[in-house]
Design a protein around this motif. Sequence first.
Motif, PDB file in Angstrom:
ATOM      1  N   LEU A   1       0.826  -1.208   0.000  1.00  0.00           N
ATOM      2  CA  LEU A   1       0.000   0.000   0.000  1.00  0.00           C
ATOM      3  C   LEU A   1       0.863   1.261   0.000  1.00  0.00           C
ATOM      4  O   LEU A   1       0.582   2.226  -0.719  1.00  0.00           O
ATOM      5  CB  LEU A   1      -0.942  -0.002   1.203  1.00  0.00           C
ATOM      6  CG  LEU A   1      -2.115  -0.983   1.153  1.00  0.00           C
ATOM      7  CD1 LEU A   1      -2.898  -0.937   2.452  1.00  0.00           C
ATOM      8  CD2 LEU A   1      -3.038  -0.674  -0.030  1.00  0.00           C
ATOM      9  N   THR A   2       1.942   1.272   0.821  1.00  0.00           N
ATOM     10  CA  THR A   2       2.810   2.447   0.840  1.00  0.00           C
ATOM     11  C   THR A   2       3.534   2.620  -0.489  1.00  0.00           C
ATOM     12  O   THR A   2       3.704   3.736  -0.977  1.00  0.00           O
ATOM     13  CB  THR A   2       3.852   2.355   1.971  1.00  0.00           C
ATOM     14  OG1 THR A   2       4.663   1.193   1.781  1.00  0.00           O
ATOM     15  CG2 THR A   2       3.183   2.280   3.331  1.00  0.00           C
ATOM     16  N   SER A   3       3.946   1.508  -1.080  1.00  0.00           N
ATOM     17  CA  SER A   3       4.616   1.575  -2.382  1.00  0.00           C
ATOM     18  C   SER A   3       3.687   2.156  -3.439  1.00  0.00           C
ATOM     19  O   SER A   3       4.078   3.018  -4.231  1.00  0.00           O
ATOM     20  CB  SER A   3       5.084   0.180  -2.797  1.00  0.00           C
ATOM     21  OG  SER A   3       5.661   0.214  -4.076  1.00  0.00           O
ATOM     22  N   LEU A   4       2.451   1.694  -3.438  1.00  0.00           N
ATOM     23  CA  LEU A   4       1.471   2.229  -4.387  1.00  0.00           C
ATOM     24  C   LEU A   4       1.239   3.716  -4.146  1.00  0.00           C
ATOM     25  O   LEU A   4       1.180   4.516  -5.098  1.00  0.00           O
ATOM     26  CB  LEU A   4       0.139   1.483  -4.233  1.00  0.00           C
ATOM     27  CG  LEU A   4      -0.098   0.268  -5.115  1.00  0.00           C
ATOM     28  CD1 LEU A   4      -1.443  -0.363  -4.769  1.00  0.00           C
ATOM     29  CD2 LEU A   4      -0.065   0.659  -6.581  1.00  0.00           C
ATOM     30  N   LEU A   5       1.102   4.100  -2.886  1.00  0.00           N
ATOM     31  CA  LEU A   5       0.836   5.490  -2.542  1.00  0.00           C
ATOM     32  C   LEU A   5       1.925   6.412  -3.072  1.00  0.00           C
ATOM     33  O   LEU A   5       1.656   7.417  -3.743  1.00  0.00           O
ATOM     34  CB  LEU A   5       0.718   5.623  -1.020  1.00  0.00           C
ATOM     35  CG  LEU A   5       0.422   7.012  -0.461  1.00  0.00           C
ATOM     36  CD1 LEU A   5      -0.976   7.453  -0.856  1.00  0.00           C
ATOM     37  CD2 LEU A   5       0.560   7.012   1.063  1.00  0.00           C
ATOM     38  N   VAL A   6       3.195   6.064  -2.808  1.00  0.00           N
ATOM     39  CA  VAL A   6       4.312   6.913  -3.224  1.00  0.00           C
ATOM     40  C   VAL A   6       4.464   6.924  -4.745  1.00  0.00           C
ATOM     41  O   VAL A   6       4.642   7.977  -5.364  1.00  0.00           O
ATOM     42  CB  VAL A   6       5.619   6.440  -2.557  1.00  0.00           C
ATOM     43  CG1 VAL A   6       6.801   7.254  -3.067  1.00  0.00           C
ATOM     44  CG2 VAL A   6       5.511   6.565  -1.044  1.00  0.00           C
ATOM     45  N   SER A   7       4.395   5.757  -5.358  1.00  0.00           N
ATOM     46  CA  SER A   7       4.584   5.680  -6.801  1.00  0.00           C
ATOM     47  C   SER A   7       3.479   6.403  -7.561  1.00  0.00           C
ATOM     48  O   SER A   7       3.727   7.040  -8.582  1.00  0.00           O
ATOM     49  CB  SER A   7       4.660   4.221  -7.242  1.00  0.00           C
ATOM     50  OG  SER A   7       5.802   3.602  -6.720  1.00  0.00           O
ATOM     51  N   MET A   8       2.271   6.321  -7.059  1.00  0.00           N
ATOM     52  CA  MET A   8       1.171   7.007  -7.741  1.00  0.00           C
ATOM     53  C   MET A   8       1.228   8.515  -7.519  1.00  0.00           C
ATOM     54  O   MET A   8       0.791   9.291  -8.369  1.00  0.00           O
ATOM     55  CB  MET A   8      -0.167   6.409  -7.318  1.00  0.00           C
ATOM     56  CG  MET A   8      -0.317   4.964  -7.804  1.00  0.00           C
ATOM     57  SD  MET A   8      -1.924   4.217  -7.494  1.00  0.00           S
ATOM     58  CE  MET A   8      -2.921   5.087  -8.701  1.00  0.00           C
TER      59      MET A   8
END
Length: 605
Positions: free
Chosen positions: A368-375
Amino acid sequence: MEKVQLSNATFSTSSPAPQTSSSFSSLTAYGRALADTHRRLGRRAGSVTTSYEEMSRVRARSGADMARSLRWPDLVGLGLGGMIGAGVFVATGRAARICAGPAIVLSYAIAGLCALLSALCYTEFAVDMPVAGGAFSYLRVTFGEFAAFLTGANLIMEYVFSNAAVARSFTAYLGTAISVDTTAKWRITVVGLPEGFNQIDLLALAVVLLVSICICYSTKESSVLNMVLTATHIAFILFIIVVGFWRGETRNLRHPANPAKSNGGFLPYGIAGVFNGAAMVYLSYIGYDAVSTMAEEVRNPARDIPIGVSGSVALVTLLYCLMAASMSMLVPYDAIDEESPFSAAFRGSDGWGWVSNVIGVGASFGILTSLLVSMLGQARYLCVIGRSSVVPAWLARVHPKTATPVNASAFLGVFTAAIALFTDLNVLLNLVSIGTLFVFYMVGNAVVYRRYVAVGSTNPWPTISFLLSFSSVSITFTLIWQFAPAGLAKAVLLGGCTVVAVAVLQVFNYLVPQARKPEHWGVPLMPWIPAVSIFLNVFLLGSLNGPSYLRFAFFTAFTVLVYVFYSVHASYDAEENGGLVKVADSITHPAGKDCGGGGGGGFQV
């Protein structure tokens, strides 16, 4: 009336230029534009901007400003959140199983070194030019519009496919957390669709859309949410490392589960396998690139960006190596689960099956954190590309209430969700790695060019010749490494390439003086560090398989067609309508601020 002096001409900026008809106003107008494509390409493809323009008038096209609310702890947190979730929990299992074996630890160390060197190149640009465009803006001020557009398209591809890959892995790890085989029960197989695109993942779709809504709301609140999720996730990471070293066995680093079918030893696939694994896990380091796109929202770029970018890469590399080592000690490499390696490592362990569920929860937080930052990052890239007029300008708009690029966030959120819905993880990983390496390679070249070339005062050809020569030697070394049979002849050829590369570097360093010195922060040991970064990126590109290059070539060809049939005409229209002005040899602003130091010549936004 404000005036801008451009060498021999003075242009007034108080009133807009007369509007000309759009190339897309009618089929007749578009036909005339296509007939004029050759001249327009010559005029726009090599056009460059300056740092001053990127930070002033170009940024103003978004309307409202993005809020400067981030400090270096935010950037470190965003970097940790963006990288950890993607790398360890998506690429590690596959890279260890089919590429590197237990030496996946070395693969992560090599990929981390490559990322750190590239991060230093990114940092120099981000400090000097704190805008949201990342590599797109860096290449636009250096090599011009076409190179920036080609890179920007690859960046968008990189982010969309990596985020889709991470979203699909969320399904697998959530199932592990709740002891449900979600990949079998929650994914729907559609008969008739080609292999790799025939499993529908509705949960991945929902997760991407939910994160898209979050990042549209606020950057600072998204950062706070990321810090909470990342802190929780790192606690799980440390737990995995400790338990892995405690429960693991060093014999698993040398002995496979099935010696009859699998090679033994720490390097079962040889040194080449280590580099193949490094190329595959390079996906892990996309997060720091996302951090550089937050530069426009940082309070003190000169202090916060170097700490945030380089610090997060170094910390993540250490965690990756420790996690890879713990996984390799827990399970022989030929028994590692490709989709959820860490959870599966504890599944068959007596009395420790519950750890699998704990890891599933931790991995879900990380994803979830990876998605948040990348998006967050992908939306800012597209926003700045929209400012340049090579894609529709409505993508550049920043919402006045949320101070976020809402249109770009929503558009890419829907696009990413559509890809995550049906595309297999293996297809996505290869596409992401090649796009990432290409972009990092371009930024390494750009930082050298910008240091040694100043518009109107230095001859660019010595620097161009060096970059072409060094890249050629790097490619030659890579081809010999990949295809020459082992033996003395190969060793001699590789040694010769190394000597030539060092000689070219030394001659360039001795004969060509730097044209500019960074005001706040610069890459140390110039040009050695960018050169090593260029070489490592080329070398890792050579480790990827043939289908990856075919997909990359197809996407690049599609990007060129978009530029030729749309972007160059939209850019030309903006220039004709006064949005873009011609770059002369020197530019003087009313405040006396010199905005030279870009690269090349041509036209400027």
